[in-house]
Design a protein around this motif. Structure first.
Motif, PDB file in Angstrom:
ATOM      1  N   ASP A 114       0.804  -1.235   0.000  1.00  0.00           N
ATOM      2  CA  ASP A 114       0.000   0.000   0.000  1.00  0.00           C
ATOM      3  C   ASP A 114       0.833   1.281   0.000  1.00  0.00           C
ATOM      4  O   ASP A 114       0.653   2.138  -0.858  1.00  0.00           O
ATOM      5  CB  ASP A 114      -0.930   0.025   1.222  1.00  0.00           C
ATOM      6  N   GLU A 115       1.725   1.395   0.978  1.00  0.00           N
ATOM      7  CA  GLU A 115       2.403   2.672   1.197  1.00  0.00           C
ATOM      8  C   GLU A 115       3.133   3.232  -0.026  1.00  0.00           C
ATOM      9  O   GLU A 115       2.978   4.415  -0.322  1.00  0.00           O
ATOM     10  CB  GLU A 115       3.314   2.590   2.430  1.00  0.00           C
ATOM     11  N   PRO A 116       3.872   2.413  -0.779  1.00  0.00           N
ATOM     12  CA  PRO A 116       4.600   3.005  -1.913  1.00  0.00           C
ATOM     13  C   PRO A 116       3.668   3.514  -3.012  1.00  0.00           C
ATOM     14  O   PRO A 116       4.103   4.252  -3.894  1.00  0.00           O
ATOM     15  CB  PRO A 116       5.441   1.835  -2.454  1.00  0.00           C
ATOM     16  N   PHE A 117       2.401   3.123  -2.972  1.00  0.00           N
ATOM     17  CA  PHE A 117       1.508   3.439  -4.078  1.00  0.00           C
ATOM     18  C   PHE A 117       0.487   4.519  -3.735  1.00  0.00           C
ATOM     19  O   PHE A 117      -0.318   4.915  -4.578  1.00  0.00           O
ATOM     20  CB  PHE A 117       0.805   2.169  -4.564  1.00  0.00           C
ATOM     21  N   GLY A 118       0.516   4.956  -2.481  1.00  0.00           N
ATOM     22  CA  GLY A 118      -0.353   6.070  -2.089  1.00  0.00           C
ATOM     23  C   GLY A 118      -1.844   5.776  -2.132  1.00  0.00           C
ATOM     24  O   GLY A 118      -2.652   6.685  -2.002  1.00  0.00           O
ATOM     25  N   SER A 119      -2.210   4.531  -2.356  1.00  0.00           N
ATOM     26  CA  SER A 119      -3.633   4.216  -2.230  1.00  0.00           C
ATOM     27  C   SER A 119      -3.777   2.865  -1.556  1.00  0.00           C
ATOM     28  O   SER A 119      -3.006   1.937  -1.810  1.00  0.00           O
ATOM     29  CB  SER A 119      -4.332   4.228  -3.592  1.00  0.00           C
ATOM     30  N   ARG A 120      -4.759   2.790  -0.690  1.00  0.00           N
ATOM     31  CA  ARG A 120      -4.862   1.665   0.199  1.00  0.00           C
ATOM     32  C   ARG A 120      -5.733   0.545  -0.347  1.00  0.00           C
ATOM     33  O   ARG A 120      -6.829   0.787  -0.853  1.00  0.00           O
ATOM     34  CB  ARG A 120      -5.520   2.202   1.462  1.00  0.00           C
ATOM     35  N   LEU A 121      -5.241  -0.682  -0.222  1.00  0.00           N
ATOM     36  CA  LEU A 121      -6.058  -1.852  -0.579  1.00  0.00           C
ATOM     37  C   LEU A 121      -6.387  -2.691   0.663  1.00  0.00           C
ATOM     38  O   LEU A 121      -7.418  -3.342   0.717  1.00  0.00           O
ATOM     39  CB  LEU A 121      -5.307  -2.746  -1.584  1.00  0.00           C
ATOM     40  N   ILE A 122      -5.503  -2.667   1.650  1.00  0.00           N
ATOM     41  CA  ILE A 122      -5.708  -3.493   2.844  1.00  0.00           C
ATOM     42  C   ILE A 122      -6.335  -2.641   3.946  1.00  0.00           C
ATOM     43  O   ILE A 122      -5.725  -1.679   4.418  1.00  0.00           O
ATOM     44  CB  ILE A 122      -4.367  -4.095   3.330  1.00  0.00           C
ATOM     45  N   HIS A 123      -7.553  -2.960   4.304  1.00  0.00           N
ATOM     46  CA  HIS A 123      -8.281  -2.165   5.293  1.00  0.00           C
ATOM     47  C   HIS A 123      -8.557  -2.982   6.550  1.00  0.00           C
ATOM     48  O   HIS A 123      -8.820  -4.177   6.473  1.00  0.00           O
ATOM     49  CB  HIS A 123      -9.628  -1.707   4.722  1.00  0.00           C
ATOM     50  N   VAL A 169     -11.042  -3.726   9.563  1.00  0.00           N
ATOM     51  CA  VAL A 169     -12.439  -3.563   9.987  1.00  0.00           C
ATOM     52  C   VAL A 169     -12.440  -3.800  11.496  1.00  0.00           C
ATOM     53  O   VAL A 169     -12.268  -4.933  11.953  1.00  0.00           O
ATOM     54  CB  VAL A 169     -13.368  -4.569   9.266  1.00  0.00           C
ATOM     55  N   ARG A 170     -12.544  -2.710  12.212  1.00  0.00           N
ATOM     56  CA  ARG A 170     -12.347  -2.756  13.656  1.00  0.00           C
ATOM     57  C   ARG A 170     -13.197  -3.815  14.360  1.00  0.00           C
ATOM     58  O   ARG A 170     -14.383  -3.936  14.097  1.00  0.00           O
ATOM     59  CB  ARG A 170     -12.664  -1.382  14.264  1.00  0.00           C
ATOM     60  N   GLY A 171     -12.530  -4.587  15.173  1.00  0.00           N
ATOM     61  CA  GLY A 171     -13.226  -5.622  15.939  1.00  0.00           C
ATOM     62  C   GLY A 171     -13.592  -6.867  15.137  1.00  0.00           C
ATOM     63  O   GLY A 171     -14.107  -7.834  15.686  1.00  0.00           O
ATOM     64  N   VAL A 172     -13.347  -6.831  13.832  1.00  0.00           N
ATOM     65  CA  VAL A 172     -13.737  -7.986  13.012  1.00  0.00           C
ATOM     66  C   VAL A 172     -12.522  -8.622  12.330  1.00  0.00           C
ATOM     67  O   VAL A 172     -12.222  -9.803  12.528  1.00  0.00           O
ATOM     68  CB  VAL A 172     -14.775  -7.575  11.931  1.00  0.00           C
ATOM     69  N   GLY A 173     -11.824  -7.837  11.524  1.00  0.00           N
ATOM     70  CA  GLY A 173     -10.688  -8.409  10.812  1.00  0.00           C
ATOM     71  C   GLY A 173     -10.191  -7.476   9.730  1.00  0.00           C
ATOM     72  O   GLY A 173     -10.062  -6.266   9.950  1.00  0.00           O
ATOM     73  N   TYR A 174      -9.977  -8.014   8.550  1.00  0.00           N
ATOM     74  CA  TYR A 174      -9.402  -7.240   7.461  1.00  0.00           C
ATOM     75  C   TYR A 174     -10.154  -7.492   6.159  1.00  0.00           C
ATOM     76  O   TYR A 174     -10.776  -8.544   5.991  1.00  0.00           O
ATOM     77  CB  TYR A 174      -7.927  -7.595   7.270  1.00  0.00           C
ATOM     78  N   VAL A 175     -10.034  -6.535   5.265  1.00  0.00           N
ATOM     79  CA  VAL A 175     -10.631  -6.724   3.940  1.00  0.00           C
ATOM     80  C   VAL A 175      -9.722  -6.083   2.892  1.00  0.00           C
ATOM     81  O   VAL A 175      -9.135  -5.023   3.120  1.00  0.00           O
ATOM     82  CB  VAL A 175     -12.068  -6.134   3.881  1.00  0.00           C
ATOM     83  N   LEU A 176      -9.615  -6.751   1.760  1.00  0.00           N
ATOM     84  CA  LEU A 176      -8.888  -6.184   0.636  1.00  0.00           C
ATOM     85  C   LEU A 176      -9.927  -5.539  -0.284  1.00  0.00           C
ATOM     86  O   LEU A 176     -10.791  -6.224  -0.825  1.00  0.00           O
ATOM     87  CB  LEU A 176      -8.153  -7.296  -0.122  1.00  0.00           C
ATOM     88  N   ARG A 177      -9.859  -4.221  -0.384  1.00  0.00           N
ATOM     89  CA  ARG A 177     -10.748  -3.540  -1.329  1.00  0.00           C
ATOM     90  C   ARG A 177     -10.155  -2.203  -1.693  1.00  0.00           C
ATOM     91  O   ARG A 177      -9.305  -1.665  -0.965  1.00  0.00           O
ATOM     92  CB  ARG A 177     -12.157  -3.374  -0.754  1.00  0.00           C
ATOM     93  N   SER A 178     -10.583  -1.657  -2.815  1.00  0.00           N
ATOM     94  CA  SER A 178     -10.067  -0.342  -3.225  1.00  0.00           C
ATOM     95  C   SER A 178     -10.954   0.745  -2.628  1.00  0.00           C
ATOM     96  O   SER A 178     -12.078   0.478  -2.220  1.00  0.00           O
ATOM     97  CB  SER A 178      -9.992  -0.238  -4.745  1.00  0.00           C
ATOM     98  N   GLY A 179     -10.422   1.945  -2.569  1.00  0.00           N
ATOM     99  CA  GLY A 179     -11.160   3.056  -1.962  1.00  0.00           C
ATOM    100  C   GLY A 179     -10.935   3.092  -0.464  1.00  0.00           C
ATOM    101  O   GLY A 179     -10.196   2.274   0.079  1.00  0.00           O
ATOM    102  N   THR A 180     -11.567   4.043   0.209  1.00  0.00           N
ATOM    103  CA  THR A 180     -11.299   4.230   1.640  1.00  0.00           C
ATOM    104  C   THR A 180     -12.220   3.390   2.507  1.00  0.00           C
ATOM    105  O   THR A 180     -13.206   2.864   2.032  1.00  0.00           O
ATOM    106  CB  THR A 180     -11.483   5.692   2.032  1.00  0.00           C
TER     107      THR A 180
END
Ligand code: CA
Length: 224
Positions: A202-211, A213-224
């Motif tokens: 994520d960091e080198p590309f300035g846009s986030r894919l790995i988000h 989800v508080r209290g649940v886990g993680y999701v790979l998606r584009s956008g915020t």
């Protein structure tokens, strides 16, 4: 990559086994169909080179028996039978390809490689999401045209996230899939590895894919 050669003619078997060993394949040999069945029960092979005319159980009957057991191991038939009807019979019985004796070793090798390539593409298609792609065959990971260098664990974690892109996955599921352990001993490890991945993906590309989800886990998606 291991290959089972089923061939009763010692000269042919030895020649093929030697050539394929030199090409880096692990070879097991069988001189008849019954012995081959026994080996197939004990071991996994990436491919079977199967002679048609064998004493006892014929190659084509062995092939039919293998397919009847839902075994999809690729089979390359080797035989002196060159009638169209025989080729059709072999393919209909579930052979992946067919090579007429006598053959050049180079052609055998090319056909083996072609079958293995087809199978690996079928088994593991490239995973992609947004501008990120992961190729399970070459293990190459690319984002926005830039190849990323990941450790084995980072790679496994990213592969799992990509397989479930757009879906929120819990830490427990991640630990089970990527570490093959239960959750308790690994509660912090997921967070640590997500951080490693973000730094590369994520960091080198300035846009986030790995988000997160508080209290649940993680999701790979584009956008915020
Ligand atoms: Ca034979």
């Amino acid at each position: 990559m291991s290959i089972l050669i089923v061939e009763d003619e010692l000269r042919v078997r030895a020649f093929v086994a030697r050539g394929l060993t030199e090409e880096g394949f692990r070879i097991r040999e069988s001189e008849n169909g019954e012995q081959a069945q026994e080996l197939l029960r004990q071991e996994h092979f990436e491919l079977i080179l199967l002679d048609w005319m064998l004493p006892g159980l014929s190659g084509i009957d062995l092939l039919k028996a293998i397919r009847a057991q839902q075994d999809i191991t690729p089979v390359l038939m080797l035989t002196a039978k060159d009638a169209v009807a025989d080729r059709i019979a072999a393919l209909n019985a579930g052979a992946d390809d067919y090579l007429i004796k006598p053959f050049a070793f180079e052609e055998l090798l090319a056909r083996i490689r072609a079958i293995l390539r087809r199978v690996s593409q079928r088994a593991s298609p490239t995973l992609s999401y947004a501008d990120l792609t992961l190729d399970p065959v070459t293990r190459k990971v690319v984002r926005a045209g830039v190849e990323l260098s990941l450790t084995a664990r980072e790679y496994a974690l990213l592969q799992f996230l990509l397989e479930h892109a757009g879906e929120v996955v819990s830490r427990t599921r991640i630990v089970q899939a990527v570490w093959d352990h239960d959750f308790e001993t690994f509660s912090n490890v997921v967070e640590v590895y997500i951080r490693y991945l973000r730094a590369k993906v994520d960091e080198p590309f300035g846009s986030r894919l790995i988000h997160t989800v508080r209290g649940v886990g993680y999701v790979l998606r584009s956008g915020t």
